[in-house]
Design a protein around this motif. Structure first.
Motif, PDB file in Angstrom:
ATOM      1  N   UNK A 174      19.317  -7.894  14.088  1.00  0.00           N
ATOM      2  CA  UNK A 174      18.505  -6.936  13.344  1.00  0.00           C
ATOM      3  C   UNK A 174      18.456  -7.308  11.867  1.00  0.00           C
ATOM      4  N   UNK A 175      19.614  -7.572  11.297  1.00  0.00           N
ATOM      5  CA  UNK A 175      19.665  -7.944   9.873  1.00  0.00           C
ATOM      6  C   UNK A 175      18.875  -9.215   9.621  1.00  0.00           C
ATOM      7  N   UNK A 176      18.989 -10.186  10.526  1.00  0.00           N
ATOM      8  CA  UNK A 176      18.248 -11.434  10.379  1.00  0.00           C
ATOM      9  C   UNK A 176      16.741 -11.182  10.413  1.00  0.00           C
ATOM     10  N   UNK A 177      16.289 -10.352  11.376  1.00  0.00           N
ATOM     11  CA  UNK A 177      14.863 -10.033  11.463  1.00  0.00           C
ATOM     12  C   UNK A 177      14.363  -9.361  10.192  1.00  0.00           C
ATOM     13  N   UNK A 178      15.115  -8.373   9.696  1.00  0.00           N
ATOM     14  CA  UNK A 178      14.706  -7.667   8.481  1.00  0.00           C
ATOM     15  C   UNK A 178      14.632  -8.619   7.297  1.00  0.00           C
ATOM     16  N   UNK A 179      15.673  -9.421   7.107  1.00  0.00           N
ATOM     17  CA  UNK A 179      15.743 -10.300   5.929  1.00  0.00           C
ATOM     18  C   UNK A 179      14.755 -11.462   5.975  1.00  0.00           C
ATOM     19  N   UNK A 180      14.571 -12.046   7.144  1.00  0.00           N
ATOM     20  CA  UNK A 180      13.772 -13.269   7.212  1.00  0.00           C
ATOM     21  C   UNK A 180      12.333 -13.070   7.649  1.00  0.00           C
ATOM     22  N   UNK A 181      12.039 -11.991   8.360  1.00  0.00           N
ATOM     23  CA  UNK A 181      10.695 -11.802   8.886  1.00  0.00           C
ATOM     24  C   UNK A 181      10.002 -10.564   8.305  1.00  0.00           C
ATOM     25  N   UNK A 182      10.624  -9.415   8.460  1.00  0.00           N
ATOM     26  CA  UNK A 182       9.937  -8.155   8.154  1.00  0.00           C
ATOM     27  C   UNK A 182       9.770  -7.940   6.653  1.00  0.00           C
ATOM     28  N   UNK A 183      10.863  -7.889   5.900  1.00  0.00           N
ATOM     29  CA  UNK A 183      10.740  -7.577   4.470  1.00  0.00           C
ATOM     30  C   UNK A 183       9.896  -8.598   3.707  1.00  0.00           C
ATOM     31  N   UNK A 184      10.082  -9.902   3.918  1.00  0.00           N
ATOM     32  CA  UNK A 184       9.214 -10.850   3.201  1.00  0.00           C
ATOM     33  C   UNK A 184       7.729 -10.654   3.528  1.00  0.00           C
ATOM     34  N   UNK A 185       7.425 -10.371   4.789  1.00  0.00           N
ATOM     35  CA  UNK A 185       6.025 -10.173   5.188  1.00  0.00           C
ATOM     36  C   UNK A 185       5.452  -8.910   4.561  1.00  0.00           C
ATOM     37  N   UNK A 186       6.198  -7.810   4.633  1.00  0.00           N
ATOM     38  CA  UNK A 186       5.703  -6.538   4.089  1.00  0.00           C
ATOM     39  C   UNK A 186       5.524  -6.631   2.576  1.00  0.00           C
ATOM     40  N   UNK A 187       6.510  -7.177   1.863  1.00  0.00           N
ATOM     41  CA  UNK A 187       6.380  -7.262   0.397  1.00  0.00           C
ATOM     42  C   UNK A 187       5.198  -8.147   0.012  1.00  0.00           C
ATOM     43  N   UNK A 188       5.001  -9.231   0.744  1.00  0.00           N
ATOM     44  CA  UNK A 188       3.896 -10.140   0.437  1.00  0.00           C
ATOM     45  C   UNK A 188       2.539  -9.542   0.791  1.00  0.00           C
ATOM     46  N   UNK A 189       2.379  -9.051   2.010  1.00  0.00           N
ATOM     47  CA  UNK A 189       1.076  -8.538   2.466  1.00  0.00           C
ATOM     48  C   UNK A 189       0.641  -7.282   1.731  1.00  0.00           C
ATOM     49  N   UNK A 190       1.604  -6.406   1.389  1.00  0.00           N
ATOM     50  CA  UNK A 190       1.251  -5.117   0.799  1.00  0.00           C
ATOM     51  C   UNK A 190       1.458  -5.077  -0.711  1.00  0.00           C
ATOM     52  N   UNK A 191       2.002  -6.140  -1.301  1.00  0.00           N
ATOM     53  CA  UNK A 191       2.174  -6.196  -2.751  1.00  0.00           C
ATOM     54  C   UNK A 191       3.113  -5.126  -3.277  1.00  0.00           C
ATOM     55  N   UNK A 192       4.212  -4.905  -2.561  1.00  0.00           N
ATOM     56  CA  UNK A 192       5.186  -3.889  -2.966  1.00  0.00           C
ATOM     57  C   UNK A 192       6.529  -4.557  -3.211  1.00  0.00           C
ATOM     58  N   UNK A 193       7.402  -3.811  -3.859  1.00  0.00           N
ATOM     59  CA  UNK A 193       8.740  -4.316  -4.106  1.00  0.00           C
ATOM     60  C   UNK A 193       9.551  -4.288  -2.821  1.00  0.00           C
ATOM     61  N   UNK A 194      10.631  -5.009  -2.813  1.00  0.00           N
ATOM     62  CA  UNK A 194      11.541  -5.006  -1.659  1.00  0.00           C
ATOM     63  C   UNK A 194      12.080  -3.598  -1.414  1.00  0.00           C
ATOM     64  N   UNK A 195      12.422  -2.885  -2.495  1.00  0.00           N
ATOM     65  CA  UNK A 195      12.954  -1.521  -2.371  1.00  0.00           C
ATOM     66  C   UNK A 195      11.927  -0.598  -1.710  1.00  0.00           C
ATOM     67  N   UNK A 196      10.662  -0.709  -2.120  1.00  0.00           N
ATOM     68  CA  UNK A 196       9.614   0.128  -1.516  1.00  0.00           C
ATOM     69  C   UNK A 196       9.439  -0.210  -0.044  1.00  0.00           C
ATOM     70  N   UNK A 197       9.468  -1.491   0.291  1.00  0.00           N
ATOM     71  CA  UNK A 197       9.305  -1.904   1.690  1.00  0.00           C
ATOM     72  C   UNK A 197      10.481  -1.417   2.524  1.00  0.00           C
ATOM     73  N   UNK A 198      11.687  -1.473   1.998  1.00  0.00           N
ATOM     74  CA  UNK A 198      12.856  -1.018   2.753  1.00  0.00           C
ATOM     75  C   UNK A 198      12.791   0.486   2.994  1.00  0.00           C
TER      76      UNK A 198
END
Length: 199
Positions: A174-198
């Motif tokens: 789960x941690x690997x998915x969040x760190x390597x796939x989900x958060x980078x994609x969300x922050x990049x695609x939606x133009x938000x900070x990591x904190x907002x995406x989390x």
């Protein structure tokens, strides 16, 4: 892609109001601009003035409060952001959307609302949380976030349900998915900070 997310899209009342307002705002902007879908990242800085019709600017807010980073001048239909957040694109965009939330949902207060770290009374905290919820829903429309998660699942060669199960688990995977796939994609695609995406 027509998806039904049923009970996952039923937030509590204040949050529901913020999310409905964000959806209406997105609809209003895309319709006014003749867009068939919401562009990502949502161009909030452009939409503030047109088609939403608010004045927008960057100005030093330290005279209001040393921690102020955004302000909504409701009677003047003007949103201002402190220069200290301009260089932080995700935080800047979230602050702009947060102040727009105040404009659209809290105009009945007829007073100047400020974002501050040191908010004192429960009423202000409630308004601030609601404006945060609006900003998140505006910048990261839930259906588009879920669509991105499906794309991540496909790119990672994971079954959608399996991936969602992994994301909700307390595990190394789960941690690997969040760190390597989900958060980078969300922050990049939606133009938000990591904190907002989390959040």
């Amino acid at each position: 892609m027509n998806l039904d997310f049923g009970p996952f899209l039923q937030p509590v009342s204040a949050a529901a109001r913020a999310e409905r307002c964000a959806v209406r705002t997105l609809d209003r902007c895309t319709n006014a601009l003749g867009l068939e879908e919401i562009p990502l990242p949502v161009p909030i800085e452009e939409w503030i003035e047109h088609p939403l019709g608010y004045e927008f600017g960057v100005e030093d807010l330290s005279s209001i409060h040393e921690d102020a980073i955004g302000g909504s001048h409701i009677d003047e239909r003007r949103i201002v952001i402190d220069p200290s957040v301009v260089a932080h694109d995700g935080r800047f965009r979230f602050t702009v959307a947060h102040e727009l939330g105040h404009m659209l949902m809290h105009a009945d207060t007829k007073r100047r609302l400020k974002e501050s770290i040191s908010l004192r009374d429960a009423g202000n905290r409630r308004l601030e949380r609601q404006a945060d919820r609006f900003a998140a829903a505006l910048l990261m429309p839930l259906k588009l976030v879920i669509r991105e998660l499906f794309i991540i699942a496909e790119a990672s060669r994971l079954d959608r349900l399996e991936m969602f199960s992994h994301l909700m688990a307390d595990s190394a995977e789960s941690e690997w998915l969040w760190r390597t796939r989900v958060l980078p994609t969300i922050t990049d695609r939606f133009g938000v900070s990591r904190a907002a995406a989390m959040n």
